[in-house]
Structures are given as C-alpha cells and as structure tokens.
Design a protein around this motif. Structure first.
Motif, PDB file in Angstrom:
ATOM      1  N   GLY A  17       0.786  -1.230   0.000  1.00 16.96           N
ATOM      2  CA  GLY A  17       0.000   0.000   0.000  1.00 16.96           C
ATOM      3  C   GLY A  17       0.812   1.272   0.000  1.00 16.96           C
ATOM      4  N   ARG A  18       2.164   1.127  -0.100  1.00 16.04           N
ATOM      5  CA  ARG A  18       3.017   2.314  -0.053  1.00 16.04           C
ATOM      6  C   ARG A  18       3.945   2.302  -1.259  1.00 16.04           C
ATOM      7  NH1 ARG A  18       7.606   3.784   4.479  1.00 16.04           N
ATOM      8  NH2 ARG A  18       7.747   6.018   4.036  1.00 16.04           N
ATOM      9  N   ILE A  19       4.119   3.451  -1.923  1.00 14.20           N
ATOM     10  CA  ILE A  19       4.984   3.511  -3.090  1.00 14.20           C
ATOM     11  C   ILE A  19       6.444   3.453  -2.664  1.00 14.20           C
ATOM     12  CG2 ILE A  19       5.000   6.051  -3.130  1.00 14.20           C
ATOM     13  CD1 ILE A  19       4.966   5.723  -6.256  1.00 14.20           C
ATOM     14  N   ILE A  20       7.258   2.666  -3.408  1.00 17.12           N
ATOM     15  CA  ILE A  20       8.690   2.547  -3.081  1.00 17.12           C
ATOM     16  C   ILE A  20       9.569   2.991  -4.244  1.00 17.12           C
ATOM     17  CG2 ILE A  20       8.322   0.693  -1.412  1.00 17.12           C
ATOM     18  CD1 ILE A  20       9.177  -1.291  -3.571  1.00 17.12           C
ATOM     19  N   GLY A  21       8.997   3.079  -5.427  1.00 14.32           N
ATOM     20  CA  GLY A  21       9.774   3.471  -6.597  1.00 14.32           C
ATOM     21  C   GLY A  21       8.925   3.356  -7.840  1.00 14.32           C
ATOM     22  N   GLY A  22       9.609   3.078  -8.988  1.00 15.98           N
ATOM     23  CA  GLY A  22       8.844   2.961 -10.216  1.00 15.98           C
ATOM     24  C   GLY A  22       9.635   2.282 -11.305  1.00 15.98           C
ATOM     25  N   LEU A  23       9.008   2.110 -12.439  1.00 15.93           N
ATOM     26  CA  LEU A  23       9.644   1.598 -13.653  1.00 15.93           C
ATOM     27  C   LEU A  23       9.473   2.662 -14.730  1.00 15.93           C
ATOM     28  CD1 LEU A  23       8.366  -2.101 -13.698  1.00 15.93           C
ATOM     29  CD2 LEU A  23      10.573  -1.257 -12.878  1.00 15.93           C
ATOM     30  N   SER A  24      10.595   3.006 -15.409  1.00 16.96           N
ATOM     31  CA  SER A  24      10.558   4.059 -16.428  1.00 16.96           C
ATOM     32  C   SER A  24      11.114   3.499 -17.725  1.00 16.96           C
ATOM     33  CB  SER A  24      11.371   5.268 -15.964  1.00 16.96           C
ATOM     34  OG  SER A  24      11.384   6.251 -16.972  1.00 16.96           O
ATOM     35  N   ALA A  25      10.219   3.279 -18.700  1.00 15.45           N
ATOM     36  CA  ALA A  25      10.623   2.780 -20.012  1.00 15.45           C
ATOM     37  C   ALA A  25      10.806   3.978 -20.944  1.00 15.45           C
ATOM     38  CB  ALA A  25       9.573   1.819 -20.561  1.00 15.45           C
ATOM     39  N   MET A  26      12.061   4.154 -21.478  1.00 16.22           N
ATOM     40  CA  MET A  26      12.388   5.338 -22.273  1.00 16.22           C
ATOM     41  C   MET A  26      12.657   4.901 -23.716  1.00 16.22           C
ATOM     42  SD  MET A  26      15.040   7.009 -19.570  1.00 16.22           S
ATOM     43  CE  MET A  26      14.676   7.018 -17.834  1.00 16.22           C
ATOM     44  N   GLY A  27      11.721   5.146 -24.597  1.00 14.30           N
ATOM     45  CA  GLY A  27      11.890   4.827 -26.008  1.00 14.30           C
ATOM     46  C   GLY A  27      11.595   3.372 -26.306  1.00 14.30           C
ATOM     47  N   LYS A  28      10.899   3.129 -27.345  1.00 14.71           N
ATOM     48  CA  LYS A  28      10.524   1.770 -27.729  1.00 14.71           C
ATOM     49  C   LYS A  28      11.451   1.281 -28.846  1.00 14.71           C
ATOM     50  CE  LYS A  28       6.409  -0.998 -28.523  1.00 14.71           C
ATOM     51  NZ  LYS A  28       4.933  -0.989 -28.675  1.00 14.71           N
ATOM     52  N   MET A  29      11.886   0.037 -28.723  1.00 10.06           N
ATOM     53  CA  MET A  29      12.760  -0.549 -29.724  1.00 10.06           C
ATOM     54  C   MET A  29      12.077  -0.482 -31.092  1.00 10.06           C
ATOM     55  SD  MET A  29      15.579  -1.595 -28.262  1.00 10.06           S
ATOM     56  CE  MET A  29      16.216  -2.825 -29.398  1.00 10.06           C
ATOM     57  N   GLY A  30      12.838  -0.037 -32.089  1.00 13.22           N
ATOM     58  CA  GLY A  30      12.287   0.050 -33.432  1.00 13.22           C
ATOM     59  C   GLY A  30      11.484   1.300 -33.668  1.00 13.22           C
ATOM     60  N   GLY A  31      11.408   2.189 -32.677  1.00  7.60           N
ATOM     61  CA  GLY A  31      10.646   3.416 -32.837  1.00  7.60           C
ATOM     62  C   GLY A  31       9.176   3.199 -32.583  1.00  7.60           C
ATOM     63  N   GLY A  32       8.401   4.187 -32.876  1.00  6.89           N
ATOM     64  CA  GLY A  32       6.974   4.079 -32.631  1.00  6.89           C
ATOM     65  C   GLY A  32       6.629   4.486 -31.208  1.00  6.89           C
ATOM     66  N   ALA A  33       5.369   4.468 -30.903  1.00  4.57           N
ATOM     67  CA  ALA A  33       4.903   4.948 -29.596  1.00  4.57           C
ATOM     68  C   ALA A  33       4.353   3.798 -28.772  1.00  4.57           C
ATOM     69  CB  ALA A  33       3.829   6.019 -29.784  1.00  4.57           C
ATOM     70  N   TYR A  34       4.527   3.920 -27.462  1.00  5.75           N
ATOM     71  CA  TYR A  34       3.869   2.985 -26.553  1.00  5.75           C
ATOM     72  C   TYR A  34       2.364   3.260 -26.559  1.00  5.75           C
ATOM     73  CZ  TYR A  34       8.377   1.542 -24.595  1.00  5.75           C
ATOM     74  OH  TYR A  34       9.604   1.036 -24.402  1.00  5.75           O
ATOM     75  N   ASN A  35       1.628   2.211 -26.272  1.00  2.00           N
ATOM     76  CA  ASN A  35       0.176   2.342 -26.223  1.00  2.00           C
ATOM     77  C   ASN A  35      -0.362   1.886 -24.868  1.00  2.00           C
ATOM     78  OD1 ASN A  35      -0.017  -0.525 -26.279  1.00  2.00           O
ATOM     79  ND2 ASN A  35       0.295  -0.469 -28.498  1.00  2.00           N
ATOM     80  N   PRO A  36      -1.664   2.097 -24.616  1.00  2.00           N
ATOM     81  CA  PRO A  36      -2.220   1.696 -23.302  1.00  2.00           C
ATOM     82  C   PRO A  36      -2.010   0.216 -22.971  1.00  2.00           C
ATOM     83  CG  PRO A  36      -3.747   3.145 -24.427  1.00  2.00           C
ATOM     84  CD  PRO A  36      -2.659   2.854 -25.408  1.00  2.00           C
ATOM     85  N   ARG A  37      -1.941  -0.619 -24.019  1.00  2.00           N
ATOM     86  CA  ARG A  37      -1.715  -2.044 -23.728  1.00  2.00           C
ATOM     87  C   ARG A  37      -0.328  -2.252 -23.148  1.00  2.00           C
ATOM     88  NH1 ARG A  37      -0.083  -6.918 -26.003  1.00  2.00           N
ATOM     89  NH2 ARG A  37      -1.525  -8.666 -25.663  1.00  2.00           N
TER      90      ARG A  37
END
Length: 881
Positions: free
Chosen positions: A148-168
């Motif tokens: 129930g308490r935040i400890i950190g995060g995951l940060s994905a920077m740039g997608k392989m092959g280009g293009g944009a990340y999507n909600p999935r």
C-alpha cells in the motif's frame, strides 16, 4: 546532482484517463501470460536486493521492448529518488543519478502514484552527447507499490524500433510492476531477516539467561554461552545433537525419575503451547543440580512445528540485572509489543519492528529520536526525569500513556518499563502495547453499564450514583433538591397500534426534549420503559421557594413533552402527555429508596388525577404507601388462610334458562370487611401474586365442574374464568390449564377462558398460537369487555374466539343513549357476520333484555337474573327450579 531533461508536458497521447489508467488487465494471450508469470517466479526466487533490482530493470526492458529501462527508488528521508538499476541503450548514463522526488515525469508518478504514458515527441537533449530524436520520446512510467506504499517505479524510455507505446504496453508494464514490487519486498525482507538473525545471535551470545533449542526429537540444535556456563560445558559442540531431557532434566528436585511424557519442554513441542515453570531443577555436567525457572516456546514455520526454544535462569543466583536482561531478551524475541531500549537521556538505542510499525517511523529515524519525542504524556525534560527516577527506584513499573505517531495521531498505550544496568551503564527497556481496542471496549462497557442504549441517558445505576452525590452536596450546602419521576400517558397504545419502532422513536425524542428543557446541572435518566427521572439540585435553602422552582421545572417539562411528535416521514403527528411526580430532598435525612418511593407515589397520584398532571409527594401519600404495603402482605397470606372465595354469577339464555356462570374472585378477610376486587386485583397483578391466585381459581373452577357432573340440572353448565395478561403469557400456561382439566377429570368444552384486550393485543402472534393450542384441547374463549378498547375490531378476525362479551358500560344506557344503542347494534351485526356468539353483561331490566334479543343477542349476564354469590346460592336456586 545531475538533471535528466524530459519534455515539459506530456503529449496528447500521454494524457491519462479512465481508459488508460493501467488498472485494467490487457488482453494477453496464453504465451504472454505464461511469460509474465515465469518472469515473476524468477524475480521472487532471487533474494539479493541488488540482483533483484538489476533483474527487474533487465526483465522489464524485455517485457515492453524498451530501448532503456530505469528503476527509480525513493528515499523518503532525503525526499529524492535514485535510478538504482537500469538496462538498455542509455543504462550507463542514467544509473545512479539522483533527483528531487518532485522533479520531472518520474517525480510526478512517484508523488501521485499514478502511471503515465508519453506518445511520440519532439527532439530534446538527454545529455551533452546524446539527443532524442522524434520517435524515441515515447515513454512509460509506472509506480512500484508495496504493502500500500509507493517505493519506486519503472521508467521505459523509447521503444525498440521506434513508434509509440500504447495503453496495452502500459497495462503490461503495470502487471509486471506488481510482480517486481513483491520481489523487491521479499529481497528487502530477506536482508532484514539476515540482519535480524545476526542481531539475535549477538543477543543470544551476550544474554545472561541460558537459551537452547531442540528439534522434534528433543535433540539440542544450539546453546548460548550462558547455557553452557550454567550447565558446566565448555563448548556448544558438547551439547549439539544430545537429547536434552536425559542430559539436564532427567530427575525431579527430590531425585526421583522425571518421565519424558511429563516434561514441560516435551509437552510444548507436542501441544504447540508456550510452557513455563519455576519448580524444577537442571543437572550440570558434573552431576550437581540447581533450581531453575524456564520457558519453552514452540518454533513453527509455515504452520509446522520444528521444535522449541528454551530459556532458563538459575533461581538460586538470580540477580536484578540478569532479571532485567531476561526481560529485554523476552521483548526482543518473543513478545509482539513494541519495544525500545533507552538510556538515561531518553535516547533510543534499540527499537523493534512493532515500534516502527506503531509509530510510522523507520528504524533509522527512531534511533535518532528520544522518548519525549513520541510520548505525548512525557514531553518535557522534567517529565522524563520523573519517569526515569520512578522506574529506577521501582525497577519495574506499568502505567498508561499516549504515544504520537508520525502523523500526529495519539495512540493510547500501556507501558511496562524495566530498569537495568549493562556494561556499567543504566537503561530502561520499555514494552509498549497499543490498547486502543481495550480502551474502546472499556468505554463500550462503561456505556452499557451506566447509560441507556436507546436514548443515551444515564441508566438506573448511574442515576443512583448521581442522586447519592446530589444528596451529599445538599447535606453540605443545606440546599434543597428535587426528584421528578415521570412516564408517558397511554404509551402502550402507541406500541400496540404503531409498533415498537414508533415507540422507540418517541422515547428517544422525549429524552431529547427532557435534556433541552431542564437546567444544565440537572441529571436526566431513563429507568426503563417509558419512565424517566430528573434530579434537580441547588434549589435554595427555603423549602417553599425550592418547591416553586421544582414546580416550574416540572411544568416546563410537561409543556415540552405535550407538543406534537412526528415519528415517521408522514405529516401525521402523534400527541403524548406526561404524568409527573415530584418530591423534595434536603440532605440525607431519608434513604434513596424512600425518596424514589415518594416520587413513585406522587406519580401514581398524578395518573389517578387524570394524567397529564403534576403532583407533589405529601404525608397522605406516604400513608397510602404504608396501607398498600399492609394490604400486599395480607394478600400474600390470604391463600394460606382460605380468605379468597369464588362467587358465581349465572349466565342465562332468552328463555331464562341458566347456561353457565362466570366465577368472580372475592377477598373475605377473617373478622374484617370484604375488600373489593378493584383494590386487590391490580395489586396482585403488579406484585405477581396473580399467578398463584390465578392457578388456584382454575383449580377450583375445574373441581366445581366435576361436582356438577353428578347433577343432571348442572351437568351441562359451563364456567367462565377470567385470565390476566401476566397469567396467560406464562410459557407453560397451556400445560397448566390442561393439567387442571386432567386432574379434575372434566370435559374441557365446559371450561371457558375470558380474555381482555390487554391480553390479546400484547404479542398477538404468540397469543393466537397459544389460543389455538387450547382450542385444540377443547377449551373455549370469550373476549371480555368488548368495545372499551382501541383495537378490538382490527384484531377480532385474527383471534380464534367462541364468544364476545358486550361490556356493561354500553348495556347500562342502551335504552336511553342512542350512541350506546348504535354501538351494541354494530357489535351484534359484526359478530353475526363472523359467526361469534354474543353475551351481554350488566343486564338489569327487561327493557334491556328485550332490546338485546330484538337485535340478535341470545345470552345474558346481570342482576336481572342473579347477583354474584357463593356457589351454594346458585345450586340452591337451580334445585328449587
């Protein structure tokens, strides 16, 4: 600290909303789900925190095909986050970078605990040597949340092959973040457990108490130095693997053999219960023994018993310091309470996990604090010094206090403080228990013990206490006080017609009005039912002036309670009035019981005066009390002295033939005037004497039916017996009636029970069921005094009646009063439609009988036929024809 530039605002595709909040489960195929589960299992299997973080970065990078994956971890004390792990193209450049916790997109996610999705963006600089080109700026950021308490995060920077990340992609990374949080938490717990294990071993080795462990076979698994020293062994290896019972515990203090089956340590393993004893001995390696006190605590893992840990001390050489160290050891290893170790300045030297959990601080923060920083009741230096001296002088003290957690919340606690010296320095070991639930339970118990649960007013117990205090204050100040006792007129009618919920709402509203219309210093109490008491103090030293003030209070209450009540959502109001009895008190000249009786008598007089009235107690009322008491005692003796008699009033048909009789109870004291039923029947009801009297009447009536069987002139007559509400509602009433019928050996169809509305309107379902049981036995029923109540017509069709008796108050003026005549005609018409027999009581003239017969009434009872008298008079009249 190096900054990591990011786009100033998320692009339109990065806006969060209900559809992209990451809470939904993505539509993954079987292979993708299996991959996520396998990755989670791999993470959880790793226990080194650094390896876990690296593996999380690497695996997350693969899961969402990120060019770079970073794992920012929060330092809450410094209010920063650091990229503790990274994987991918730019991992080397960002690993170890630290930023303020509020900075950038990561800071936004960490602060708001909400994921972000960035779409394709403009070119911007990562650092001096690297630029982000269009198509590379698509990023995912999700929080890591543990317990129930935040400890950190995951940060994905740039997608392989280009293009944009999507909600999935965002949802997939969110699912992985859940598994990563568990793995990180496990690794942290493992590190804490390892550190705690080292600390425990250090404590074991330094403890003055002997401690050893055994497995399920009773063999020694470890022994601390104190154990080896007390038992006379040089090294731990001398005991490891040995069965401890035959080694150190084989004989009782008297030297007799000690069976393993009776060993407390052995039983604690078998029964999985903590055991303790202080009346046994241990045997040293040289064969000598010493008295011990020991505790055996079962060891379990995943619900399975592994053995036990035994702690023992040499009672013969027990010293104060070792006793305190034993308590410290107990606090560290066995109790669930919060524990702390503090020096003479109140600085913490040790705090356990429970202390951190209770107060909301990390261990590091607490170890930099003092007792006065968290103890709300000891926040000043002089408070701490007083606490220290008290504990030092008493060695062990237990007291209650309040601790403040990190959020400023006050927690009630019970503290057991133990003073000891170690290494030449004094310490206090405090065991702290959160007693919030106990305090709540105590308050609930207090409420139940002293307050009425419906209205919240003081109950009888608290009233007695406050009245006692008021009389003491009156004694000291020589001022008068007053006791007001009131109840609600016709309250039972509301319960019977609108139900108990409406009655409860009225009682609650009355409580509110009472409290609002008396003085602040007055006490308002509910004794039960619809009865309330008001204690008014400080009415002055003059009796006449005090009486006037008491009357003013009573009148104000009467007026307030007489206003309309709205007991439901409808606009229809309910009107209720109180009857109030008042008595004055002056000091403690009379007892509380007498004072209450005086108020009760005054209330009785107010009700006799027509209700909605106020009456003061006076000596004449006291005389009435004494007379009533004398009559009650005499009534109790009347059965044994044969002073109660049954009179019979015949019942006749239209031709004048006698069809039965109603038995009427008479009290004929020896050498005294007869006492009217109107005086002693209500008393019998109130005192409960109606139960033995009613049983006697039933017995006599059945016996009379049996005697009448032998005479053809009387063998077909019925006898009607009046039954009170209290008698009818006895749980075994049906059995009582049947027992009288069987013992007398009479036809039950010749016995008729007359019930009033006070019987049938109370618990109607139970009444109907009981009447049906008696009807099945052959007993008949007549509804007495019909037409005088409020609800007869509404309940009449539900009751299994044979007969309805028209009350004599309608018959008396039936010839002259059109209203009475109309009522009687209506009753007769209704009973004819329901198939009920009707009998009219109080018939005294031929005109009355003719009117009744003309409108369908065939049975009568009254002076026209015969007055009530002894059974011999009735039998004589029958035999004479």
């Amino acid at each position: 600290m190096r900054k990591f530039p990011i786009p100033p605002t998320p692009l339109a595709t990065g806006q969060t909303g209900p559809a992209d909040n990451g809470d939904h489960v993505p539509n993954l195929n079987h292979a993708e789900l299996s991959l996520l589960l396998n990755l989670g299992e791999q993470l959880i299997a790793e226990l080194d925190i650094d390896n876990v973080l690296s593996l999380v970065a690497q695996t997350a990078c693969e899961v969402v095909h990120a060019e770079t994956m970073a794992v920012p971890m929060i330092d809450f004390d410094q209010k920063t986050f650091t990229y503790a792990a990274a994987s991918g193209v730019y991992a080397a450049q960002i690993l170890g970078q630290t930023f303020p916790i509020h900075e950038g997109a990561c800071g936004w996610v960490l602060q708001h605990q909400h994921p972000l999705l960035f779409g394709e963006g403009e070119t911007y600089q990562l650092n001096d040597n690297i630029s982000w080109e269009p198509g590379m700026a698509s990023s995912l950021l999700v929080p890591l949340i543990c317990r129930g308490r935040i400890i950190g995060g995951l940060s994905a920077m740039g997608k392989m092959g280009g293009g944009a990340y999507n909600p999935r992609d965002l949802a997939v990374l969110t699912l992985f973040a859940n598994q990563a949080s568990i793995a990180i938490d496990n690794a942290r717990l493992f590190r804490a457990l390892r550190d705690e294990e080292l600390r425990v071993r250090l404590v074991l080795d330094s403890a003055g108490e002997a401690i050893y462990g055994i497995d399920m076979e009773g063999r020694c698994t470890f022994a601390n130095p104190a154990c080896l020293r007390m038992l006379g062994y040089r090294q731990e290896a001398d005991l490891i693997g040995k069965e401890m019972h035959p080694t150190i515990h084989h004989s009782r203090p008297d030297g007799s053999p000690f069976p393993l089956s009776e060993c407390h340590v052995h039983r604690s393993v078998l029964d999985t219960h903590v055991t303790h004893t202080d009346d046994e001995v241990h045997w040293r390696s040289d064969g000598s023994s010493f008295p011990v006190e020991y505790w055996s605590h079962p060891m379990t893992s995943d619900g399975q018993i592994l053995g036990a840990v035994v702690t023992f001390v040499d009672i013969s050489e027990r010293k104060q310091a070792t006793q305190q160290l034993a308590l410290v050891n107990f606090a560290m290893n066995h109790v669930k309470e919060a524990a702390y170790l503090a020096d003479e300045d109140g600085r913490f030297h040790f705090v356990n996990d429970e202390a951190c959990l209770m107060l909301g601080y990390s261990r590091e923060v607490l170890l930099g604090m003092r007792v006065i920083d968290v103890d709300h009741d000891n926040q000043a230096e002089e408070d701490w010094r007083k606490y220290w001296n008290m504990t030092r002088d008493s060695h062990t003290v237990t007291f209650e206090s309040h601790h403040l957690d990190k959020d400023g919340k006050s927690i009630p606690v019970e503290i057991n403080a133990n003073y000891f010296e170690f290494g030449g320095k004094p310490y206090i070991l405090g065991l702290v228990r959160d007693i919030t639930e106990r305090k709540q339970a105590e308050e609930q118990i207090r409420q139940l013990a002293y307050f009425d649960p419906l209205t919240g007013l003081p109950n009888r117990r608290l009233l007695m206490d406050r009245l006692r205090q008021a009389m003491k204050i009156s004694q000291r100040g020589r001022e008068f006080g007053a006791l007001l006792m009131l109840d609600l007129d016709h309250f039972k009618v509301l319960n019977d017609t609108q139900g108990h919920d409406a009655g409860d709402r009225l009682l609650t509203e009355v409580a509110h009005r009472l409290t609002a219309n008396v003085r602040q210093e007055d006490t308002v109490s509910r004794l039960g039912g619809d009865e309330y008491v008001v204690v008014a103090e400080g009415l002055g030293t003059e009796e006449e002036a005090a009486a006037r003030q008491a009357e003013m209070i009573a009148e104000k209450v009467r007026q307030a309670l007489g206003q309309p009540y709205f007991l439901s959502d409808s606009t229809q109001s309910h009107h209720s009035t109180p009857s109030i009895g008042v008595t004055l008190f002056h000091g403690q000249d009379i007892s509380i019981d007498v004072l209450l009786k005086q108020a009760d008598v005054a209330l009785y007089q107010a009700k006799n005066a027509g209700r909605n009235a106020i009456r003061f107690f006076n000596p004449d009322m006291q005389h009435a009390i004494e007379s009533r008491s004398v009559m009650e005692n005499a009534l109790r003796r009347s059965l044994q002295q044969n002073e109660l008699k049954l009179y019979y009033q015949p019942q006749a048909d239209w031709q004048g033939n006698w069809i039965g009789a109603e038995v009427l109870l008479r009290w004929l004291p020896l050498n005294e005037e007869p006492i009217p039923p109107a005086r002693f029947i209500p008393m019998a009801e109130e005192t409960g004497l109606i139960l033995p009297i009613g049983a006697w009447v039933l017995e006599q009536a059945c016996a009379q039916l049996k005697r009448w069987e032998a005479n053809p002139l009387t063998s077909t007559l019925t006898i009607a017996v009046n039954v009170s509400a209290r008698q009818f509602h006895q749980p075994d009433f049906v059995e009582q009636v049947w027992d009288h019928i069987k013992r007398a050996g009479v036809n039950p169809r010749q016995l008729k029970l007359e019930l009033t509305e006070s019987v049938v309107l109370d618990r109607i379902d139970e009444v109907v069921r009981r009447m049906q049981q008696l009807k099945a036995l052959g007993v008949g029923f007549s509804l007495d005094d019909f037409g005088t109540g409020f609800s007869s017509l509404s309940y009449l069709k539900q009751l299994p009646l044979d007969q309805v008796k028209i009350d004599q108050s309608f018959v008396r003026d039936i010839i002259h009063d059109p209203n009475d005549a109309a009522i009687v005609r209506a009753i007769l018409a209704m009973c004819q439609s329901l198939g009920l027999q009707v009998i009219a009581e109080g018939v005294e003239t031929e005109e009355q009988r003719f009117f009744l017969h003309q409108h369908g009434c065939e049975n009568y009872q009254g002076y026209l036929f015969a007055r009530p008298g002894p059974v011999e008079d009735m039998e004589h009249a029958i035999n004479q024809g």
